[in-house]
Design a protein around this motif. Sequence first.
Motif, short mmCIF file in Angstrom:
data_model
loop_
_atom_site.label_atom_id
_atom_site.label_comp_id
_atom_site.label_asym_id
_atom_site.label_seq_id
_atom_site.Cartn_x
_atom_site.Cartn_y
_atom_site.Cartn_z
N ARG A 38 0.70 -1.16 0.08
CA ARG A 38 0.08 -0.08 0.13
C ARG A 38 1.04 1.42 0.17
O ARG A 38 2.04 0.94 0.52
CB ARG A 38 -1.10 -0.13 1.25
N LEU A 39 0.42 2.53 -0.58
CA LEU A 39 1.13 3.57 -0.37
C LEU A 39 0.47 4.29 0.73
O LEU A 39 -0.35 4.43 1.19
CB LEU A 39 0.48 4.57 -1.57
N VAL A 40 1.59 4.63 1.39
CA VAL A 40 1.46 5.14 2.87
C VAL A 40 1.97 6.66 2.84
O VAL A 40 3.29 6.82 2.45
CB VAL A 40 2.02 4.55 4.14
N SER A 41 1.34 7.62 3.17
CA SER A 41 1.94 8.92 2.98
C SER A 41 1.65 9.87 4.53
O SER A 41 0.48 9.66 5.31
CB SER A 41 1.11 9.53 2.03
N LYS A 42 2.46 10.61 4.59
CA LYS A 42 2.33 11.67 5.93
C LYS A 42 2.86 13.11 5.38
O LYS A 42 3.66 13.24 4.32
CB LYS A 42 3.24 11.26 7.10
N THR A 43 2.03 14.14 5.93
CA THR A 43 2.56 15.35 5.44
C THR A 43 3.07 16.04 6.59
O THR A 43 3.11 15.88 7.55
CB THR A 43 1.25 16.25 5.05
N GLY A 44 4.01 17.25 6.30
CA GLY A 44 4.72 18.02 7.31
C GLY A 44 4.80 19.66 6.53
O GLY A 44 4.68 19.77 5.41
#
Length: 114
Positions: A38-44
């Motif tokens: 799965r594509l996992v993402s987080k922002t900052g």
Amino acid sequence: MGRPPLPVGTFGKIGFLLLPSGEIQARARFRDFDGRTRLVSKTGVSRAAAERALKTELPARRGPGGAGVITASSRVSALVEAWLAHHGWSTGTERTYRSVIRTSVLPAFGQLTL
């Protein structure tokens, strides 16, 4: 030819996207404990912040919990026992499977980790 599969519980190369909000999104493919990638993402607010958030999230992903959980570090013998325990075969079928596992599968693969 596609990408080689990731080992369970690991992630691939981290990529970055600039979002319309101005935040940075860090994302990577992660091979979950169900075997699916799965594509996992987080922002900052910066690349470094997004990458830190993603690297904090990825190890926190877990497979189903509980005692006796099969993980990538489990032995094939543990997987075999879990598999045998969760099927409702007839007595004869189960006896045959256990015999084949005892004489062929476990001697060859039982001590390998998944």
